[in-house]
Write a protein that holds these residues in place. Structure first.
Motif, PDB file in Angstrom:
ATOM      1  N   ILE A   1       0.760  -1.295   0.147  1.00  6.88           N
ATOM      2  CA  ILE A   1       0.128   0.238   0.054  1.00  6.88           C
ATOM      3  C   ILE A   1       1.505   1.227   0.225  1.00  6.88           C
ATOM      4  O   ILE A   1       0.691   2.481  -0.718  1.00  6.88           O
ATOM      5  CB  ILE A   1      -0.915   0.293   1.400  1.00  6.88           C
ATOM      6  N   GLY A   2       1.667   0.968   1.006  1.00  6.86           N
ATOM      7  CA  GLY A   2       2.674   2.480   0.876  1.00  6.86           C
ATOM      8  C   GLY A   2       3.314   2.523  -0.176  1.00  6.86           C
ATOM      9  O   GLY A   2       3.474   4.145  -0.804  1.00  6.86           O
ATOM     10  N   ILE A   3       3.784   1.788  -1.520  1.00  4.42           N
ATOM     11  CA  ILE A   3       4.768   1.368  -2.898  1.00  4.42           C
ATOM     12  C   ILE A   3       3.305   2.063  -3.459  1.00  4.42           C
ATOM     13  O   ILE A   3       3.743   3.240  -4.598  1.00  4.42           O
ATOM     14  CB  ILE A   3       4.777  -0.004  -3.499  1.00  4.42           C
ATOM     15  N   LEU A   4       1.600   1.552  -3.500  1.00  3.19           N
ATOM     16  CA  LEU A   4       1.484   2.283  -4.267  1.00  3.19           C
ATOM     17  C   LEU A   4       0.516   4.157  -4.078  1.00  3.19           C
ATOM     18  O   LEU A   4       1.544   5.129  -4.948  1.00  3.19           O
ATOM     19  CB  LEU A   4      -0.015   1.897  -4.061  1.00  3.19           C
ATOM     20  N   ILE A   5       0.937   4.190  -2.426  1.00  2.00           N
ATOM     21  CA  ILE A   5       0.339   5.704  -2.696  1.00  2.00           C
ATOM     22  C   ILE A   5       1.981   6.464  -2.367  1.00  2.00           C
ATOM     23  O   ILE A   5       1.976   7.827  -3.420  1.00  2.00           O
ATOM     24  CB  ILE A   5       0.440   5.977  -0.377  1.00  2.00           C
ATOM     25  N   GLY A   6       3.020   5.751  -2.540  1.00  2.00           N
ATOM     26  CA  GLY A   6       4.247   6.594  -3.033  1.00  2.00           C
ATOM     27  C   GLY A   6       4.102   7.056  -4.933  1.00  2.00           C
ATOM     28  O   GLY A   6       4.919   7.763  -4.684  1.00  2.00           O
ATOM     29  N   TRP A   7       4.019   6.347  -5.045  1.00  2.00           N
ATOM     30  CA  TRP A   7       4.546   5.861  -6.896  1.00  2.00           C
ATOM     31  C   TRP A   7       2.911   7.079  -6.955  1.00  2.00           C
ATOM     32  O   TRP A   7       3.430   7.350  -8.378  1.00  2.00           O
ATOM     33  CB  TRP A   7       3.312   4.236  -7.626  1.00  2.00           C
ATOM     34  N   SER A   8       1.596   7.153  -6.680  1.00  2.00           N
ATOM     35  CA  SER A   8       1.232   8.319  -7.595  1.00  2.00           C
ATOM     36  C   SER A   8       0.439   8.883  -6.782  1.00  2.00           C
ATOM     37  O   SER A   8      -0.309   8.874  -4.684  1.00  2.00           O
ATOM     38  CB  SER A   8      -0.445   7.806  -7.894  1.00  2.00           C
ATOM     39  N   LYS A   9       0.305  10.397  -6.581  1.00  2.00           N
ATOM     40  CA  LYS A   9       0.445  11.420  -5.897  1.00  2.00           C
ATOM     41  C   LYS A   9      -1.213  11.355  -5.582  1.00  2.00           C
ATOM     42  O   LYS A   9      -1.645  11.791  -4.572  1.00  2.00           O
ATOM     43  CB  LYS A   9       0.376  12.662  -6.318  1.00  2.00           C
ATOM     44  N   THR A  10      -2.378  11.199  -6.900  1.00  2.00           N
ATOM     45  CA  THR A  10      -3.617  10.712  -6.869  1.00  2.00           C
ATOM     46  C   THR A  10      -3.670  10.354  -5.900  1.00  2.00           C
ATOM     47  O   THR A  10      -5.164  10.216  -4.835  1.00  2.00           O
ATOM     48  CB  THR A  10      -4.001  10.745  -8.149  1.00  2.00           C
ATOM     49  N   ILE A  11      -3.318   8.962  -6.071  1.00  2.00           N
ATOM     50  CA  ILE A  11      -3.902   7.615  -4.653  1.00  2.00           C
ATOM     51  C   ILE A  11      -3.426   7.852  -3.224  1.00  2.00           C
ATOM     52  O   ILE A  11      -4.409   7.916  -2.668  1.00  2.00           O
ATOM     53  CB  ILE A  11      -2.887   6.309  -5.411  1.00  2.00           C
ATOM     54  N   GLN A  12      -2.266   8.850  -3.176  1.00  2.00           N
ATOM     55  CA  GLN A  12      -1.917   9.778  -2.349  1.00  2.00           C
ATOM     56  C   GLN A  12      -2.896  10.281  -1.561  1.00  2.00           C
ATOM     57  O   GLN A  12      -3.497   9.718  -0.535  1.00  2.00           O
ATOM     58  CB  GLN A  12      -0.055  10.065  -1.534  1.00  2.00           C
ATOM     59  N   LYS A  13      -3.612  11.503  -2.100  1.00  2.00           N
ATOM     60  CA  LYS A  13      -4.319  12.556  -1.523  1.00  2.00           C
ATOM     61  C   LYS A  13      -5.782  12.233  -1.408  1.00  2.00           C
ATOM     62  O   LYS A  13      -6.700  12.309  -0.769  1.00  2.00           O
ATOM     63  CB  LYS A  13      -4.195  13.836  -3.309  1.00  2.00           C
ATOM     64  N   ALA A  14      -6.354  10.832  -2.208  1.00  2.00           N
ATOM     65  CA  ALA A  14      -7.575  10.379  -2.120  1.00  2.00           C
ATOM     66  C   ALA A  14      -7.626   9.149  -1.135  1.00  2.00           C
ATOM     67  O   ALA A  14      -8.467   9.064  -0.084  1.00  2.00           O
ATOM     68  CB  ALA A  14      -7.459   9.310  -3.380  1.00  2.00           C
ATOM     69  N   VAL A  15      -6.769   8.803  -0.732  1.00  2.00           N
ATOM     70  CA  VAL A  15      -6.684   7.296   0.481  1.00  2.00           C
ATOM     71  C   VAL A  15      -6.462   7.766   1.643  1.00  2.00           C
ATOM     72  O   VAL A  15      -6.848   7.126   2.703  1.00  2.00           O
ATOM     73  CB  VAL A  15      -6.777   6.065  -0.234  1.00  2.00           C
ATOM     74  N   MET A  16      -5.293   9.156   1.601  1.00  2.00           N
ATOM     75  CA  MET A  16      -4.647   9.365   3.090  1.00  2.00           C
ATOM     76  C   MET A  16      -5.627   9.706   4.266  1.00  2.00           C
ATOM     77  O   MET A  16      -5.729   8.913   5.192  1.00  2.00           O
ATOM     78  CB  MET A  16      -3.402   9.930   3.250  1.00  2.00           C
ATOM     79  N   PRO A  17      -6.586  10.613   3.533  1.00  2.00           N
ATOM     80  CA  PRO A  17      -7.541  11.020   5.022  1.00  2.00           C
ATOM     81  C   PRO A  17      -8.381   9.826   5.717  1.00  2.00           C
ATOM     82  O   PRO A  17      -8.454   9.711   7.114  1.00  2.00           O
ATOM     83  CB  PRO A  17      -8.250  11.360   4.326  1.00  2.00           C
ATOM     84  N   LEU A  18      -8.691   8.767   4.410  1.00  2.00           N
ATOM     85  CA  LEU A  18      -9.442   7.328   4.867  1.00  2.00           C
ATOM     86  C   LEU A  18      -8.036   6.789   5.967  1.00  2.00           C
ATOM     87  O   LEU A  18      -8.755   6.175   7.156  1.00  2.00           O
ATOM     88  CB  LEU A  18      -9.143   6.870   4.400  1.00  2.00           C
ATOM     89  N   PHE A  19      -7.126   6.795   5.667  1.00  2.00           N
ATOM     90  CA  PHE A  19      -5.547   6.632   6.529  1.00  2.00           C
ATOM     91  C   PHE A  19      -5.970   6.860   7.898  1.00  2.00           C
ATOM     92  O   PHE A  19      -5.940   6.166   8.394  1.00  2.00           O
ATOM     93  CB  PHE A  19      -5.048   5.646   6.035  1.00  2.00           C
ATOM     94  N   VAL A  20      -6.124   7.484   7.937  1.00  2.00           N
ATOM     95  CA  VAL A  20      -5.644   8.565   8.825  1.00  2.00           C
ATOM     96  C   VAL A  20      -6.813   8.438   9.993  1.00  2.00           C
ATOM     97  O   VAL A  20      -7.153   8.265  11.295  1.00  2.00           O
ATOM     98  CB  VAL A  20      -5.174  10.190   8.442  1.00  2.00           C
ATOM     99  N   MET A  21      -8.457   8.622   9.176  1.00  2.00           N
ATOM    100  CA  MET A  21      -9.459   8.432   9.489  1.00  2.00           C
ATOM    101  C   MET A  21      -9.371   7.080  10.716  1.00  2.00           C
ATOM    102  O   MET A  21      -9.575   6.868  11.591  1.00  2.00           O
ATOM    103  CB  MET A  21     -10.658   8.743   8.942  1.00  2.00           C
ATOM    104  N   PHE A  22      -9.109   6.089   9.930  1.00  2.00           N
ATOM    105  CA  PHE A  22      -9.289   4.472  10.417  1.00  2.00           C
ATOM    106  C   PHE A  22      -8.420   4.063  11.577  1.00  2.00           C
ATOM    107  O   PHE A  22      -8.803   3.860  12.864  1.00  2.00           O
ATOM    108  CB  PHE A  22      -8.678   3.421   9.544  1.00  2.00           C
TER     109      PHE A  22
END
Lengths: 254, 269
Positions: free
Chosen positions: B93-114
């Motif tokens: 998941i970290g690689i996926l997020i590191g790979w694409s800024k879009t994915i990062q922006k989309a899922v990061m708030p969710l992760f922080v929330m969880f």
């Protein structure tokens, strides 16, 4: 010199950066030629766009205006350019030999065929016996030698050097200058060498191109008629002094 | 010209003495613990001595609930699987997020929330959904520990020096080459520190699952012993949990040394 001896012609090259505060002219208008196997030094004050110039030639930055004409039918910049950066930029997880072979892997060439060449180049830069060391086991000067070997590994015609010895102390720098001249004469490459040190530019170059402060213009080009091979004692000659003084004058330092 | 350098040799003796110091500190801790309980004459129903806790572990227990071999292996199994699951999943998941800024922006708030929800509070819901057992405990372990893994991996991938990327770019290298040859190796130190954080968090996750509902495991031992005010098995269980986390930490450190030999070479001065 005749035209077929030319490797590179740079015509009215300009670079403008667009920033939030407006446009920033990094490179005014630069025109010069580089001949095959020539050592050209480019000297100018900090921030005059020297690095920008090299990066444009290497294809790392787009130019804004002007032309770079390569007098060669099959000139693929990825294959024919070797870049030595200001910092050694070695991959610290790779041993010295593997660092030298990095361009071969990136260019997807057969690594096995180049291992011997990598060893030869490490001998050439005076690092025989250090092949299996990690970069952080080497001194700064040695690291920069590794990066020179790395720039030569894929046998490019043109070596671009961006103040490669800027971070070294004065004594090591003098030694590296002599080393570089030896490597250059043995490897028969064309070198474009950037520095802000006028005496270094004169000592190394067949020609010194002088850039002014930003927006940089080419304010002079000097053929350096000092005898080769160069020796440190030449720095004490009146000719050497005349070259450096007139470059200082061009840059309005004196 | 050949430059002569001397690599500073400061290896073995210091490491051995450091190791002895660490072992000595742990030993001293147990010694003080034992001494305090005995000298102050504290009722063992409040604090067990380490010696009776360890004795409880070592000798066969008549009560089937204290079957240590079974309880330890259940927790060990859940923990190892949970940890491996997090290590692999979190890194990917970290690689996926590191790979694409879009994915990062989309899922990061969710992760922080969880990640902000305490695991102890989610566990009961998961139990309703999945019942108790291996899957639930592994999932709880994953939820408890994936966040640092993801953050560390993506931060590591982003930490790479821009100039190093130029090195690949001027040779017309691909994004893939940049990833394998530059980004991933330079992220390794971050990934390993993520893994180390993960070891302790995974133990916590598995134990939370066992505390809330289970019929075996070290967490179950604690719940069961608490009802009978039997402290030696409780402390024995705590000692085992800490050993599990510590053991995995050690394994990660050894793998780290093997994976990044360059980081453990002495730098020249």
């Amino acid at each position: 010199m005749s035209d077929n001896n030319k490797l590179l012609s740079i015509r009215n090259l300009k670079k403008v950066y667009r920033t939030r505060d407006g446009e920033l002219e990094a490179l005014g208008s630069v025109t010069f030629d580089v001949n095959q196997q020539e050592f050209v030094s480019i000297v100018g004050p900090s921030g005059c766009g020297k690095t920008t110039l090299l990066k444009i030639i290497a294809g790392l930055l787009p130019k804004s205006e002007g032309e770079i004409i390569v007098n060669q039918d099959s000139f693929d910049p990825a294959r024919e350019v070797g870049f030595v950066f200001q910092k050694p930029l070695l991959l610290h997880w790779r041993k010295v030999l593997d660092n030298v072979l990095l361009p071969i892997e990136i260019l997807k060439l057969d690594r096995k065929k180049y291992v011997d060449r990598a060893r030869e180049l490490l001998n050439l830069v005076g690092l025989e016996g250090f092949e299996q060391r990690y970069p952080n086991e080497l001194s700064g000067g040695m690291q920069q030698r590794v990066s020179i070997a790395r720039a030569l590994i894929h046998d490019p015609k043109l070596i671009l050097m961006d103040e490669p010895f800027g971070a070294l102390d004065a004594i090591t720098r003098e030694k590296m200058n002599l080393e570089l001249l030896r490597i250059w004469s043995e490897s028969k490459k064309t070198i474009l060498f950037i520095t802000h040190e006028i005496s270094e530019a004169v000592f190394l170059g067949d020609r010194v191109i002088v850039l002014s402060a930003r927006p940089s213009k080419m304010v002079g080009s000097y053929d350096i008629a000092l005898e080769r091979p160069r020796a440190l004692s030449q720095k004490a000659t009146p000719e050497f002094g005349e070259y450096t003084i007139s470059i200082y004058q061009k840059l309005e330092v004196v | 010209m050949k430059a002569a350098i001397t690599v500073k040799n400061k290896k073995k003796p210091r490491r051995l003495s450091q190791r002895l110091q660490s072992i000595g500190a742990v030993f001293l801790f147990f010694l003080v613990w034992e001494a305090v309980v005995r000298i102050a004459n504290i009722n063992e129903a409040f604090i067990s001595t380490p010696s009776s806790a360890i004795a409880h572990l070592l000798f066969a227990q008549p009560d089937a609930n204290y079957h240590w071999q079974k309880n330890i292996s259940v927790t060990l199994y859940d923990f190892v699987l949970g940890f491996l699951f997090t290590a692999v999943g979190g890194t990917l998941i970290g690689i996926l997020i590191g790979w694409s800024k879009t994915i990062q922006k989309a899922v990061m708030p969710l992760f922080v929330m969880f990640n902000s929800i305490p695991m102890v509070a989610i566990a009961p819901i998961l139990l309703i959904w999945m019942g108790y057992g291996l899957k639930t405990n592994i999932l709880i372990a994953f939820l408890a520990s994936f966040f640092p893994m993801v953050i560390n991996t993506s931060a590591g991938l982003a930490s790479v020096e821009d100039d190093l990327l130029d090195l690949v770019r001027y040779l017309n290298g691909s994004k893939w080459q940049t990833f394998w040859k530059i980004r991933l190796p330079s992220a390794l130190p971050y990934i390993f520190s993520g893994l180390k954080i993960c070891t302790t968090l995974s133990v916590m996750g598995v134990i939370v699952g066992e505390l809330i509902a289970s019929d075996s495991g070290l967490g179950y031992v604690i719940v069961n012993a608490q009802l009978m005010m039997d402290t030696p098995p409780m402390f024995a269980s705590l000692i085992m949990m800490s050993l599990l986390g510590w053991g995995m930490f050690l394994i990660v450190s050894i793998v780290e040394r093997l994976a990044m030999p360059w980081a453990f070479k002495d730098e020249i001065q």
